[in-house]
Motif scaffolding. Structure first.
Motif, short mmCIF file in Angstrom:
data_model
loop_
_atom_site.label_atom_id
_atom_site.label_comp_id
_atom_site.label_asym_id
_atom_site.label_seq_id
_atom_site.Cartn_x
_atom_site.Cartn_y
_atom_site.Cartn_z
N TYR A 82 -3.95 52.00 77.42
CA TYR A 82 -4.75 51.26 78.48
C TYR A 82 -5.10 49.81 77.75
O TYR A 82 -5.24 49.79 76.67
CB TYR A 82 -6.08 52.00 78.67
N LYS A 83 -5.01 48.88 78.90
CA LYS A 83 -5.33 47.41 78.65
C LYS A 83 -6.64 47.08 79.42
O LYS A 83 -6.54 47.34 80.53
CB LYS A 83 -4.11 46.59 78.91
N VAL A 84 -7.47 46.89 78.56
CA VAL A 84 -9.11 46.39 79.39
C VAL A 84 -9.22 45.10 79.22
O VAL A 84 -9.01 44.57 78.06
CB VAL A 84 -10.08 47.33 78.27
N SER A 85 -9.51 44.43 80.35
CA SER A 85 -9.75 43.00 80.51
C SER A 85 -11.29 42.72 80.67
O SER A 85 -11.81 43.46 81.36
CB SER A 85 -8.95 42.28 81.57
N PHE A 86 -11.63 42.04 79.95
CA PHE A 86 -13.39 41.77 79.96
C PHE A 86 -13.55 40.50 80.37
O PHE A 86 -13.13 39.44 79.61
CB PHE A 86 -13.78 41.97 78.64
N GLN A 87 -14.54 40.21 81.40
CA GLN A 87 -14.62 39.06 81.83
C GLN A 87 -16.31 38.73 82.24
O GLN A 87 -16.60 39.61 82.48
CB GLN A 87 -14.03 38.74 83.12
N LEU A 88 -16.69 37.68 81.72
CA LEU A 88 -18.02 37.16 82.04
C LEU A 88 -17.98 36.49 83.14
O LEU A 88 -17.59 35.27 83.29
CB LEU A 88 -18.75 36.57 80.67
N ILE A 89 -19.17 36.80 84.21
CA ILE A 89 -19.48 36.23 85.39
C ILE A 89 -20.83 35.72 85.16
O ILE A 89 -21.81 36.35 85.26
CB ILE A 89 -19.33 37.16 86.47
N THR A 90 -20.82 34.26 85.44
CA THR A 90 -22.32 33.76 85.43
C THR A 90 -22.85 33.52 86.85
O THR A 90 -22.13 33.63 87.92
CB THR A 90 -22.21 32.09 84.60
N GLY A 91 -24.16 33.29 86.85
CA GLY A 91 -24.76 33.16 88.14
C GLY A 91 -24.27 31.93 88.88
O GLY A 91 -24.66 31.76 89.92
N LYS A 92 -24.15 30.81 87.86
CA LYS A 92 -23.81 29.76 88.43
C LYS A 92 -22.68 29.57 89.37
O LYS A 92 -21.47 29.35 88.73
CB LYS A 92 -23.95 28.44 87.49
N ASN A 93 -22.60 29.48 90.68
CA ASN A 93 -21.44 29.62 91.35
C ASN A 93 -20.30 30.31 91.34
O ASN A 93 -19.12 30.47 91.26
CB ASN A 93 -20.71 28.12 91.32
N SER A 94 -20.99 31.52 90.64
CA SER A 94 -20.09 32.56 90.24
C SER A 94 -18.94 32.40 89.41
O SER A 94 -17.68 32.93 89.77
CB SER A 94 -19.73 33.40 91.58
N GLN A 95 -19.14 31.52 88.51
CA GLN A 95 -18.00 31.30 87.45
C GLN A 95 -17.30 32.34 86.94
O GLN A 95 -18.45 33.29 86.50
CB GLN A 95 -18.41 29.99 86.61
N THR A 96 -15.98 32.49 86.79
CA THR A 96 -15.57 33.68 85.77
C THR A 96 -14.91 32.93 84.54
O THR A 96 -14.25 32.10 84.63
CB THR A 96 -14.42 34.41 86.60
N LYS A 97 -15.75 33.40 83.38
CA LYS A 97 -15.15 32.87 82.40
C LYS A 97 -14.07 33.50 81.72
O LYS A 97 -13.51 34.47 81.92
CB LYS A 97 -16.14 32.68 81.00
N LYS A 98 -13.28 32.66 80.59
CA LYS A 98 -12.06 33.32 79.99
C LYS A 98 -12.03 34.69 79.79
O LYS A 98 -13.08 34.98 79.04
CB LYS A 98 -11.64 32.81 78.97
N GLN A 99 -11.19 35.77 80.05
CA GLN A 99 -11.16 36.98 79.75
C GLN A 99 -10.85 37.41 78.31
O GLN A 99 -10.33 36.70 77.90
CB GLN A 99 -10.41 37.92 80.67
N THR A 100 -11.35 38.59 77.86
CA THR A 100 -11.08 39.11 76.43
C THR A 100 -10.35 40.36 76.70
O THR A 100 -10.36 41.15 77.64
CB THR A 100 -12.23 39.49 75.54
N VAL A 101 -9.07 40.76 75.99
CA VAL A 101 -8.29 41.88 76.20
C VAL A 101 -8.44 42.82 75.18
O VAL A 101 -8.22 42.55 73.88
CB VAL A 101 -6.83 41.44 76.42
N LEU A 102 -8.54 44.05 75.29
CA LEU A 102 -8.37 45.24 74.29
C LEU A 102 -7.42 46.23 74.63
O LEU A 102 -7.46 46.74 75.78
CB LEU A 102 -9.88 45.89 74.16
#
Length: 508
Positions: A82-102
């Motif tokens: 399996y490949k898991v992508s992990f993204q952080l979503i902030t409250g400011k304008n629903s920004q999605t920051k760069k993802q991390t993969v495991l």
């Protein structure tokens, strides 16, 4: 958090796990949790907004969202990558920051060993020890010993590497109240001293100081209940061999990559979960109840490294969690510190404290308590020791918690036998931030910190930032150096009352 190598031993097999280069999230697999059909992920908390969410994507499809710093993937297929992508979503304008993969591969399907097939019976008077042990001994690498619905009475059981003990939902593994069911005596450690005691209900590993691990890749899980002999067994052990003869409910010694999860654990004769000279231990999604038990601690990490305690509920007769590393000269000379303890998303309903000490002579460092809620614990979040201990407690952070009290004790009136260590202990480098103390009892100090009286060993380098105290809340500071209070206010916006004695460099 500990970063894993490309190949790690977890949950019964050697499994391939690969990740992107180290990143600020430190996304990792919780030790012992990678199984045939599930895995639990951990990561470091991120900051930057009030409504942070973490987006979990599995093989390109959304699996879910969480505000916590852990997440369990279930309903996976055995022996599958399996490949898991992990993204952080902030409250400011629903920004999605760069993802991390495991990337990881689940375990192959192992054989299941139902204890009923080995002669076990659900009967309130039938002792199942030998029958359950036969199933454990027969279990091949990657296999599961299965305890089905029902109540199964047993004495001491001894687990081994590369297996799962599955106590199913509706099942109760019930400890007997006869001390003869916990023989032979085994060597472990209690209240700082290595000694021989009765065996515990569940045992894994044998004690040695050489730094090796003799049990690896073990999981204790299933949704059921592990219930000890409780008060009756406690009193029987005391009568037969004294107060220090009692075993635990679950004891791990020289064990590595272990997960204890998704269980109700109750009625120990002494400490509930104790792990000693061990590494990479996960305790999560547990309900621990020990009301009325003398020394009824919940979880005791002892001279162990890399502990992850999360999503647990505690209602205990003593410390909810007590982080330890031996006592006085023995603990000091054994010299095995407890390092990297992460306590997150836990609920502490009742007990003495979320504690470091009092046995800390081998040293304790790198402790994080985060996103936790504590009720009226006797001593709240506490760091405790005596001048005889030696060793140190340093680099402790408590962040984003609801607490009722913060205490640092340099003298305790119990467990103080034996000669002193050859040096004085050190308490230093503590951070308390973003803490709600507004419901604390103002009849006693809300924050009570006390260092050692020796000028060279005063408590030092402590920072309190963004704390809310109740109206008329009091802060007491004794024998400390360089203690700073920033944005520490009462609920009505006032400064709390400060009482300072024998301290220097106090800023508030």
């Amino acid at each position: 958090m500990k970063r894993y190598l490309a190949v790690i031993l977890v949950s019964c097999f050697v499994l391939s796990v690969s990740a992107a280069p180290p990143n600020k999230y430190n996304l990792m697999i919780a030790p012992g949790t990678l199984s045939e059909t599930s895995v639990t992920l951990l990561w470091d908390k991120q900051y930057g907004g009030d409504s942070l969410m973490y987006h979990i994507i599995v093989n390109g499809k959304t699996h879910g969202f969480t505000g916590k710093t852990n997440y369990t993937l279930d309903k996976l297929k055995p022996a599958t990558t399996y490949k898991v992508s992990f993204q952080l979503i902030t409250g400011k304008n629903s920004q999605t920051k760069k993802q991390t993969v495991l990337k990881f591969k689940t375990a192959a399907q192992g054989k299941v060993y139902n204890i009923l097939d080995f002669g076990a019976k659900s009967d309130s008077t039938f002792i199942n020890t030998s029958f359950i042990q036969k199933a454990i001994d027969a279990c091949t690498a990657g296999g599961t010993v299965y305890i089905p619905k029902g109540t199964f009475l047993s004495g001491a059981l001894f687990l081994k590497s590369n297996m799962t003990l599955h106590v199913a939902e509706g099942a109760v593994l019930q400890g007997s109240v006869d001390t003869l069911d916990y023989l032979p005596l085994i060597k472990n450690r209690f209240e700082g001293w290595e000694m021989y005691t009765y065996a515990s209900l569940i045992n894994a590993g044998t004690l040695n100081r050489d730094g090796s691990y003799n049990v690896r890749n073990l999981r204790i899980t299933g949704g059921g209940t592990i219930k000890g002999g409780g008060k009756k067994l406690e009193l029987a052990c005391k009568a037969a061999r004294g107060i220090r003869s009692r075993g635990r409910l679950i004891l791990l010694m020289n064990s590595q990559d272990v997960s204890i999860d998704n269980l109700t654990i109750t009625e120990p004769p002494c400490w509930t979960i104790h792990y000693l000279y061990s590494d990479n231990i996960s305790c999560h999604n547990l309900t621990i109840i020990t009301k009325g038990i003398h020394n009824g601690d919940g979880i005791d990490p002892d001279s162990s490294t890399d502990s992850y305690i999360f999503n647990c509920t505690f209602d205990t007769g003593d410390d909810c969690i007590a982080i330890k590393s031996g006592k006085n000269p023995e603990g000091y000379y054994v010299g095995k510190p407890t390092t990297n303890v992460r306590i997150t998303n836990c609920n502490f309903i009742r007990g003495h404290g979320i504690s470091i000490g009092s046995e800390m002579s081998g040293g304790v460092s790198g402790v994080l308590v985060q996103d936790c809620k504590a009720g009226a614990l006797l001593h709240g979040m506490q760091i405790k020791g005596t001048k005889d201990r030696g060793g140190y407690v340093k680099n402790v952070t408590v962040d984003n918690c609801q607490l009722m009290k913060i205490t640092i004790f340099s003298a305790v009136n119990y467990n103080n036998d034996g000669e002193a260590a050859p040096v004085l202990p050190t308490f230093e480098n503590f951070v308390f931030k973003n803490i709600d103390l507004s419901q604390a009892n103002v009849k006693e100090p809300v924050i009570n910190i006390n260092g050692f009286t020796d000028p060279k060993h005063k408590l030092r380098n402590v920072v309190f930032t963004n704390l809310t105290l109740p109206e008329n809340g009091k802060v007491v500071i004794n024998d400390a150096e360089k203690v700073k209070f920033e944005k520490v206010k009462t609920v009505n916006g006032q400064k709390p009352e400060y009482v300072v004695k024998s301290s220097t460099g106090i800023v508030y």
